[in-house]
Design a protein around this motif. Structure first.
Motif, PDB file in Angstrom:
ATOM      1  N   LEU A  50       0.816  -1.210   0.000  1.00  0.00           N
ATOM      2  CA  LEU A  50       0.000   0.000   0.000  1.00  0.00           C
ATOM      3  C   LEU A  50       0.850   1.261   0.000  1.00  0.00           C
ATOM      4  CD1 LEU A  50      -2.836  -0.981   2.529  1.00  0.00           C
ATOM      5  CD2 LEU A  50      -2.874  -1.092   0.027  1.00  0.00           C
ATOM      6  N   LEU A  51       2.059   1.173   0.571  1.00  0.00           N
ATOM      7  CA  LEU A  51       2.942   2.345   0.625  1.00  0.00           C
ATOM      8  C   LEU A  51       4.238   2.127  -0.152  1.00  0.00           C
ATOM      9  CD1 LEU A  51       2.501   3.512   4.335  1.00  0.00           C
ATOM     10  CD2 LEU A  51       1.518   4.480   2.264  1.00  0.00           C
ATOM     11  N   ARG A  52       4.231   1.133  -1.044  1.00  0.00           N
ATOM     12  CA  ARG A  52       5.397   0.838  -1.883  1.00  0.00           C
ATOM     13  C   ARG A  52       6.664   0.638  -1.054  1.00  0.00           C
ATOM     14  NH1 ARG A  52       5.240   4.805  -7.072  1.00  0.00           N
ATOM     15  NH2 ARG A  52       7.374   4.032  -7.291  1.00  0.00           N
ATOM     16  N   LEU A  53       6.549  -0.212  -0.053  1.00  0.00           N
ATOM     17  CA  LEU A  53       7.668  -0.512   0.823  1.00  0.00           C
ATOM     18  C   LEU A  53       8.244  -1.899   0.566  1.00  0.00           C
ATOM     19  CD1 LEU A  53       6.198   0.925   4.153  1.00  0.00           C
ATOM     20  CD2 LEU A  53       8.093   1.880   2.825  1.00  0.00           C
ATOM     21  N   LEU A  54       7.855  -2.523  -0.524  1.00  0.00           N
ATOM     22  CA  LEU A  54       8.330  -3.859  -0.853  1.00  0.00           C
ATOM     23  C   LEU A  54       9.761  -3.822  -1.386  1.00  0.00           C
ATOM     24  CD1 LEU A  54       5.038  -5.103  -2.507  1.00  0.00           C
ATOM     25  CD2 LEU A  54       6.025  -5.984  -0.389  1.00  0.00           C
ATOM     26  N   PRO A  55      10.519  -4.907  -1.245  1.00  0.00           N
ATOM     27  CA  PRO A  55      11.926  -4.914  -1.686  1.00  0.00           C
ATOM     28  C   PRO A  55      12.061  -4.825  -3.200  1.00  0.00           C
ATOM     29  CG  PRO A  55      11.229  -7.114  -0.987  1.00  0.00           C
ATOM     30  CD  PRO A  55      10.129  -6.169  -0.596  1.00  0.00           C
ATOM     31  N   PRO A  56      13.214  -4.371  -3.673  1.00  0.00           N
ATOM     32  CA  PRO A  56      13.452  -4.288  -5.122  1.00  0.00           C
ATOM     33  C   PRO A  56      13.281  -5.655  -5.780  1.00  0.00           C
ATOM     34  CG  PRO A  56      15.165  -3.146  -3.899  1.00  0.00           C
ATOM     35  CD  PRO A  56      14.353  -3.885  -2.891  1.00  0.00           C
ATOM     36  N   GLY A  57      12.800  -5.637  -7.007  1.00  0.00           N
ATOM     37  CA  GLY A  57      12.596  -6.873  -7.733  1.00  0.00           C
ATOM     38  C   GLY A  57      11.218  -7.466  -7.575  1.00  0.00           C
ATOM     39  N   THR A  58      10.420  -6.884  -6.671  1.00  0.00           N
ATOM     40  CA  THR A  58       9.051  -7.364  -6.472  1.00  0.00           C
ATOM     41  C   THR A  58       8.146  -6.794  -7.561  1.00  0.00           C
ATOM     42  OG1 THR A  58       9.418  -7.395  -4.083  1.00  0.00           O
ATOM     43  CG2 THR A  58       7.136  -7.511  -4.845  1.00  0.00           C
ATOM     44  N   ARG A  59       7.338  -7.637  -8.167  1.00  0.00           N
ATOM     45  CA  ARG A  59       6.418  -7.187  -9.213  1.00  0.00           C
ATOM     46  C   ARG A  59       5.049  -6.918  -8.598  1.00  0.00           C
ATOM     47  NH1 ARG A  59       2.821  -9.575 -12.798  1.00  0.00           N
ATOM     48  NH2 ARG A  59       3.322 -11.647 -11.978  1.00  0.00           N
ATOM     49  N   VAL A  60       4.549  -5.704  -8.787  1.00  0.00           N
ATOM     50  CA  VAL A  60       3.243  -5.305  -8.241  1.00  0.00           C
ATOM     51  C   VAL A  60       2.352  -4.856  -9.382  1.00  0.00           C
ATOM     52  CG1 VAL A  60       2.050  -3.836  -6.585  1.00  0.00           C
ATOM     53  CG2 VAL A  60       4.403  -4.552  -6.121  1.00  0.00           C
ATOM     54  N   CYS A  61       1.177  -5.451  -9.480  1.00  0.00           N
ATOM     55  CA  CYS A  61       0.206  -5.104 -10.520  1.00  0.00           C
ATOM     56  C   CYS A  61      -1.114  -4.711  -9.871  1.00  0.00           C
ATOM     57  CB  CYS A  61      -0.024  -6.281 -11.461  1.00  0.00           C
ATOM     58  SG  CYS A  61       1.459  -6.882 -12.280  1.00  0.00           S
ATOM     59  N   GLY A  62      -1.913  -3.936 -10.609  1.00  0.00           N
ATOM     60  CA  GLY A  62      -3.203  -3.496 -10.100  1.00  0.00           C
ATOM     61  C   GLY A  62      -3.202  -2.014  -9.818  1.00  0.00           C
ATOM     62  N   GLU A  63      -4.099  -1.580  -8.945  1.00  0.00           N
ATOM     63  CA  GLU A  63      -4.216  -0.170  -8.578  1.00  0.00           C
ATOM     64  C   GLU A  63      -4.357  -0.034  -7.070  1.00  0.00           C
ATOM     65  OE1 GLU A  63      -6.529   2.293 -11.924  1.00  0.00           O
ATOM     66  OE2 GLU A  63      -7.709   0.616 -11.159  1.00  0.00           O
ATOM     67  N   ILE A  64      -3.698   0.993  -6.513  1.00  0.00           N
ATOM     68  CA  ILE A  64      -3.847   1.360  -5.112  1.00  0.00           C
ATOM     69  C   ILE A  64      -4.185   2.846  -5.090  1.00  0.00           C
ATOM     70  CG2 ILE A  64      -2.749   1.513  -2.854  1.00  0.00           C
ATOM     71  CD1 ILE A  64      -0.857  -0.727  -3.745  1.00  0.00           C
ATOM     72  N   LEU A  65      -5.461   3.156  -5.009  1.00  0.00           N
ATOM     73  CA  LEU A  65      -5.919   4.537  -5.109  1.00  0.00           C
ATOM     74  C   LEU A  65      -6.109   5.135  -3.725  1.00  0.00           C
ATOM     75  CD1 LEU A  65      -8.606   4.057  -7.916  1.00  0.00           C
ATOM     76  CD2 LEU A  65      -6.185   4.667  -8.168  1.00  0.00           C
ATOM     77  N   LEU A  66      -5.291   6.127  -3.416  1.00  0.00           N
ATOM     78  CA  LEU A  66      -5.405   6.868  -2.164  1.00  0.00           C
ATOM     79  C   LEU A  66      -5.942   8.246  -2.499  1.00  0.00           C
ATOM     80  CD1 LEU A  66      -4.860   6.853   0.901  1.00  0.00           C
ATOM     81  CD2 LEU A  66      -2.590   7.791   0.396  1.00  0.00           C
ATOM     82  N   ASN A  67      -7.184   8.500  -2.095  1.00  0.00           N
ATOM     83  CA  ASN A  67      -7.880   9.730  -2.501  1.00  0.00           C
ATOM     84  C   ASN A  67      -7.882   9.883  -4.017  1.00  0.00           C
ATOM     85  OD1 ASN A  67      -8.787  10.808  -0.035  1.00  0.00           O
ATOM     86  ND2 ASN A  67      -6.744  11.590   0.425  1.00  0.00           N
ATOM     87  N   GLY A  68      -8.032   8.754  -4.712  1.00  0.00           N
ATOM     88  CA  GLY A  68      -8.136   8.774  -6.164  1.00  0.00           C
ATOM     89  C   GLY A  68      -6.813   8.789  -6.900  1.00  0.00           C
ATOM     90  N   GLU A  69      -5.697   8.883  -6.180  1.00  0.00           N
ATOM     91  CA  GLU A  69      -4.370   8.940  -6.790  1.00  0.00           C
ATOM     92  C   GLU A  69      -3.680   7.589  -6.654  1.00  0.00           C
ATOM     93  OE1 GLU A  69      -0.443  11.897  -6.643  1.00  0.00           O
ATOM     94  OE2 GLU A  69      -2.014  12.036  -5.117  1.00  0.00           O
ATOM     95  N   ASP A  70      -3.202   7.037  -7.746  1.00  0.00           N
ATOM     96  CA  ASP A  70      -2.619   5.708  -7.745  1.00  0.00           C
ATOM     97  C   ASP A  70      -1.203   5.737  -7.164  1.00  0.00           C
ATOM     98  OD1 ASP A  70      -1.882   3.096  -8.137  1.00  0.00           O
ATOM     99  OD2 ASP A  70      -2.485   3.017 -10.247  1.00  0.00           O
TER     100      ASP A  70
END
Length: 331
Positions: A50-70
């Protein structure tokens, strides 16, 4: 107004380990949502994503909209700002999150200095106010982390999370290492702050009883996927999915002698995310599994009153002819 909306989120670690699979989640301001599941179910990975705190090399797909901002498409400068002013996180290991060689007041003041343009005196004054808000004397700002108890350090983490007045707080197992009395105090503190400041809360725990008492809605995860969701008390007391039933039965219910003296567990272990079974991932451990469960994956089905569960046994409201329909894109 929707504060956070997660759509079709998938997180894959290097090596093809699918830790989060096709997760949808929504949260409004002032709402408290609990996320439950065993270790390895994807709860903490979801929180970090949710806060892009995952380690490098991790693949993240989809949308995480916080107040409408991805969040996933933000520039890094914007992400750093959002991590404090938009959303903040309280980790389960306070001692591992606090710098042992800096006083706690300076650590709380740091985001105020960086993100709110305050002077040193203003930031230190704000740190004292936040400590008092979290139930500690402002004078404790001069203490080092090792000089505080576990409950006090967790209060420091909460104070730090509130430093820049975020709209969303993510609490990842915030009371796991605390005794029952301190746990109750910390949970009460978090609930009170969320209510008073009208912020959204995502609380992650393996303990359904804690989440049922603390949250409005409850999301149950298994093998990286949401397998049940609905009003927290209803999910805890009358789970629709066999896994939710097993989790609930693992903890004694107050006022129920049978569950107190004979709590039930769940045989086996969660599947390896890199080698998931065919069909429903839970079917090897499920006492209610049918033949179809071993061959066909199960997706969330609407069951009325804001409840959904991914199971062939889920009752569908009368008149609903769409039994078994895929609701993965539902909010």
């Amino acid at each position: 107004m929707t504060l956070l909306e997660v759509r079709n989120l998938e997180v894959t670690y290097p090596g093809g380990v699918a830790a989060v699979r096709d997760v949808d989640l929504s949260l409004t301001a002032g709402q408290k949502v609990g996320v439950a599941g065993e270790s390895g179910s994807g709860k903490s990975t979801l929180a970090l994503a949710l806060l892009r705190l995952l380690p490098p090399g991790t693949r993240v797909c989809g949308e995480i909209l916080l107040n409408g901002e991805d969040v996933l498409t933000m520039r890094w400068g914007r992400v750093r700002a959002v991590r404090w002013a938009g959303a903040s996180i309280v980790f389960q290991g306070a001692m591992h999150s606090l710098n042992p060689v800096h006083r706690i007041g300076d650590q709380i003041a740091e985001p105020v200095l960086l993100h709110q343009g305050a002077t040193t005196a203003q930031a230190r004054r704000r740190a004292g106010e936040l400590l008092e808000q979290a139930g500690l004397p402002a004078a404790r700002a001069t203490a080092y982390p090792h000089e505080l108890s576990g409950g006090q350090r967790q209060r420091v983490m909460i104070a730090m999370a509130l430093a820049c007045d975020p709209q969303l707080i993510i609490a990842d197992e915030p009371t796991t290492a605390l005794d029952v009395m301190i746990q109750a105090q910390i949970l009460g503190l978090i609930q009170g702050l969320v209510t008073d400041q009208d912020v959204g809360l995502i609380m992650i725990s393996h303990d359904l009883a804690v989440l049922a008492d603390s949250c409005d809605r409850l999301v149950v995860m298994y093998a990286g996927r949401v397998i049940e969701e609905g009003p927290a008390r209803q999910v805890y007391e009358n789970a629709l999915h066999p896994y939710g039933k097993a989790l609930s039965a693992s903890f004694p219910h107050i006022g129920d002698p049978a569950s107190r003296f004979a709590p039930r567990g769940l045989a086996g272990d969660p599947p390896d995310p890199s080698d998931l079974p065919s069909g429903c991932a839970f079917h090897p451990r499920c006492a209610e599994a049918l033949d179809v469960c071993a061959t066909e994956d199960q997706f969330l089905r609407e069951s009325g009153q804001g409840r959904r569960a991914a199971c062939v046994h889920v009752p569908v409201p009368a008149g609903d002819n769409a039994r078994g329909h895929d609701t993965r894109s539902a909010s």
